[in-house]
Motif scaffolding. Sequence first.
Motif, PDB file in Angstrom:
ATOM      1  N   THR A  69      34.824 -26.217 167.623  1.00 49.85           N
ATOM      2  CA  THR A  69      34.770 -24.793 167.971  1.00 49.85           C
ATOM      3  C   THR A  69      35.935 -23.980 167.409  1.00 49.85           C
ATOM      4  N   SER A  70      37.080 -24.627 167.167  1.00 50.97           N
ATOM      5  CA  SER A  70      38.267 -23.889 166.733  1.00 50.97           C
ATOM      6  C   SER A  70      38.603 -24.057 165.262  1.00 50.97           C
ATOM      7  N   PHE A  71      37.891 -24.980 164.573  1.00 52.53           N
ATOM      8  CA  PHE A  71      38.171 -25.163 163.148  1.00 52.53           C
ATOM      9  C   PHE A  71      36.890 -25.252 162.320  1.00 52.53           C
ATOM     10  N   ILE A  72      36.045 -26.228 162.591  1.00 53.74           N
ATOM     11  CA  ILE A  72      34.851 -26.435 161.774  1.00 53.74           C
ATOM     12  C   ILE A  72      33.928 -25.222 161.818  1.00 53.74           C
ATOM     13  N   GLY A  73      33.596 -24.739 163.008  1.00 57.31           N
ATOM     14  CA  GLY A  73      32.713 -23.571 163.122  1.00 57.31           C
ATOM     15  C   GLY A  73      33.278 -22.341 162.431  1.00 57.31           C
ATOM     16  N   PRO A  74      34.524 -21.948 162.743  1.00 56.77           N
ATOM     17  CA  PRO A  74      35.098 -20.787 162.054  1.00 56.77           C
ATOM     18  C   PRO A  74      35.226 -20.997 160.541  1.00 56.77           C
ATOM     19  N   LEU A  75      35.479 -22.232 160.101  1.00 59.31           N
ATOM     20  CA  LEU A  75      35.573 -22.493 158.668  1.00 59.31           C
ATOM     21  C   LEU A  75      34.225 -22.258 157.984  1.00 59.31           C
ATOM     22  N   GLU A  76      33.145 -22.602 158.644  1.00 55.27           N
ATOM     23  CA  GLU A  76      31.810 -22.339 158.091  1.00 55.27           C
ATOM     24  C   GLU A  76      31.576 -20.843 157.937  1.00 55.27           C
ATOM     25  N   ILE A  77      32.000 -20.061 158.921  1.00 58.34           N
ATOM     26  CA  ILE A  77      31.874 -18.601 158.831  1.00 58.34           C
ATOM     27  C   ILE A  77      32.710 -18.077 157.668  1.00 58.34           C
ATOM     28  N   LEU A  78      33.921 -18.602 157.531  1.00 59.55           N
ATOM     29  CA  LEU A  78      34.806 -18.188 156.442  1.00 59.55           C
ATOM     30  C   LEU A  78      34.184 -18.526 155.082  1.00 59.55           C
ATOM     31  N   LYS A  79      33.600 -19.702 154.959  1.00 57.65           N
ATOM     32  CA  LYS A  79      32.958 -20.091 153.700  1.00 57.65           C
ATOM     33  C   LYS A  79      31.808 -19.140 153.357  1.00 57.65           C
ATOM     34  N   THR A  80      31.060 -18.725 154.352  1.00 62.13           N
ATOM     35  CA  THR A  80      29.975 -17.774 154.121  1.00 62.13           C
ATOM     36  C   THR A  80      30.532 -16.432 153.648  1.00 62.13           C
ATOM     37  N   ALA A  81      31.613 -15.985 154.275  1.00 64.31           N
ATOM     38  CA  ALA A  81      32.240 -14.716 153.873  1.00 64.31           C
ATOM     39  C   ALA A  81      32.759 -14.800 152.440  1.00 64.31           C
ATOM     40  N   ILE A  82      33.392 -15.906 152.097  1.00 65.44           N
ATOM     41  CA  ILE A  82      33.929 -16.079 150.740  1.00 65.44           C
ATOM     42  C   ILE A  82      32.807 -16.008 149.710  1.00 65.44           C
ATOM     43  N   ALA A  83      31.659 -16.582 150.032  1.00 65.50           N
ATOM     44  CA  ALA A  83      30.526 -16.571 149.101  1.00 65.50           C
ATOM     45  C   ALA A  83      30.055 -15.151 148.795  1.00 65.50           C
ATOM     46  N   HIS A  84      30.325 -14.213 149.693  1.00 66.25           N
ATOM     47  CA  HIS A  84      29.893 -12.827 149.488  1.00 66.25           C
ATOM     48  C   HIS A  84      30.982 -11.936 148.880  1.00 66.25           C
ATOM     49  N   MET A  85      32.175 -12.458 148.702  1.00 66.88           N
ATOM     50  CA  MET A  85      33.264 -11.655 148.140  1.00 66.88           C
ATOM     51  C   MET A  85      33.057 -11.482 146.639  1.00 66.88           C
ATOM     52  N   GLN A  86      33.381 -10.296 146.154  1.00 67.07           N
ATOM     53  CA  GLN A  86      33.217 -10.005 144.732  1.00 67.07           C
ATOM     54  C   GLN A  86      34.487  -9.394 144.150  1.00 67.07           C
ATOM     55  N   PRO A  87      35.574 -10.158 144.141  1.00 62.36           N
ATOM     56  CA  PRO A  87      36.803  -9.630 143.552  1.00 62.36           C
ATOM     57  C   PRO A  87      36.671  -9.563 142.029  1.00 62.36           C
ATOM     58  N   ASP A  88      37.473  -8.707 141.431  1.00 60.54           N
ATOM     59  CA  ASP A  88      37.554  -8.625 139.975  1.00 60.54           C
ATOM     60  C   ASP A  88      39.014  -8.346 139.627  1.00 60.54           C
ATOM     61  N   PRO A  89      39.817  -9.417 139.527  1.00 63.82           N
ATOM     62  CA  PRO A  89      41.255  -9.227 139.295  1.00 63.82           C
ATOM     63  C   PRO A  89      41.568  -8.455 138.011  1.00 63.82           C
ATOM     64  N   GLN A  90      40.678  -8.505 137.011  1.00 61.45           N
ATOM     65  CA  GLN A  90      40.922  -7.807 135.747  1.00 61.45           C
ATOM     66  C   GLN A  90      41.006  -6.292 135.946  1.00 61.45           C
ATOM     67  N   VAL A  91      40.314  -5.800 136.974  1.00 56.56           N
ATOM     68  CA  VAL A  91      40.354  -4.352 137.245  1.00 56.56           C
ATOM     69  C   VAL A  91      41.132  -4.050 138.529  1.00 56.56           C
ATOM     70  N   GLY A  92      41.845  -5.059 139.035  1.00 51.62           N
ATOM     71  CA  GLY A  92      42.688  -4.856 140.207  1.00 51.62           C
ATOM     72  C   GLY A  92      41.965  -4.934 141.532  1.00 51.62           C
ATOM     73  N   ARG A  93      40.719  -5.397 141.527  1.00 50.64           N
ATOM     74  CA  ARG A  93      39.981  -5.525 142.786  1.00 50.64           C
ATOM     75  C   ARG A  93      40.159  -6.943 143.314  1.00 50.64           C
ATOM     76  N   ARG A  94      40.762  -7.038 144.466  1.00 56.14           N
ATOM     77  CA  ARG A  94      41.057  -8.331 145.080  1.00 56.14           C
ATOM     78  C   ARG A  94      40.321  -8.454 146.399  1.00 56.14           C
ATOM     79  N   SER A  95      40.150  -9.696 146.820  1.00 57.08           N
ATOM     80  CA  SER A  95      39.638  -9.968 148.163  1.00 57.08           C
ATOM     81  C   SER A  95      40.742 -10.682 148.913  1.00 57.08           C
ATOM     82  N   LYS A  96      40.909 -10.328 150.164  1.00 61.50           N
ATOM     83  CA  LYS A  96      42.008 -10.906 150.931  1.00 61.50           C
ATOM     84  C   LYS A  96      41.523 -11.403 152.277  1.00 61.50           C
TER      85      LYS A  96
END
Length: 164
Positions: free
Chosen positions: A13-40
């Motif tokens: 409940t405190s690591f595996i579950g939240p890590l799965e949510i984080l992995k899903t969020a990361i999959a939707h991030m669209q950073p583009d460092p070449q134009v200065g767009r970062r995800s944090k």
Amino acid sequence: MPEPEVWRDLFETSFIGPLEILKTAIAHMQPDPQVGRRSKIVIVSGISSAQVLSHYATANVIRTAWVGQAKTLAFALGARGIHVNTLSLGGTLSPWYRAGIAKRAESKGMTFDEGILAETDNVPLGKYGTPEEVANAIETLLGPFSDHITGTNLMHDGGFTRAY
């Protein structure tokens, strides 16, 4: 020491579950460092969450797991322009924490202010953090200040931690 079932439940409940949510969020991030767009990402972790997790040992393990996972993610995702940092909180005057201080102070015949002074006598700044200060730290880690910071654990504890 907690029983194995307690460890499994808390880790799930405190690591595996939240890590799965984080992995899903990361999959939707669209950073583009070449134009200065970062995800944090800022993972908020307590120095000790024994009050929340009920066992000091499990709290320490979960906190350390998140700090280690953030460092691993920082290495894995940095080239994509995704920053991953942790914010380790010391005592923070949330409403439930304030209530606990008030209850402990009252049981000792002290005022709330006397209770705070007694509890923070080993904190170099002599105080606990406020929710507003935590929000400012998170905002800093999400803003331009952290454009060259990843894999860092920011201690937000008034100087309490004595490690480097």
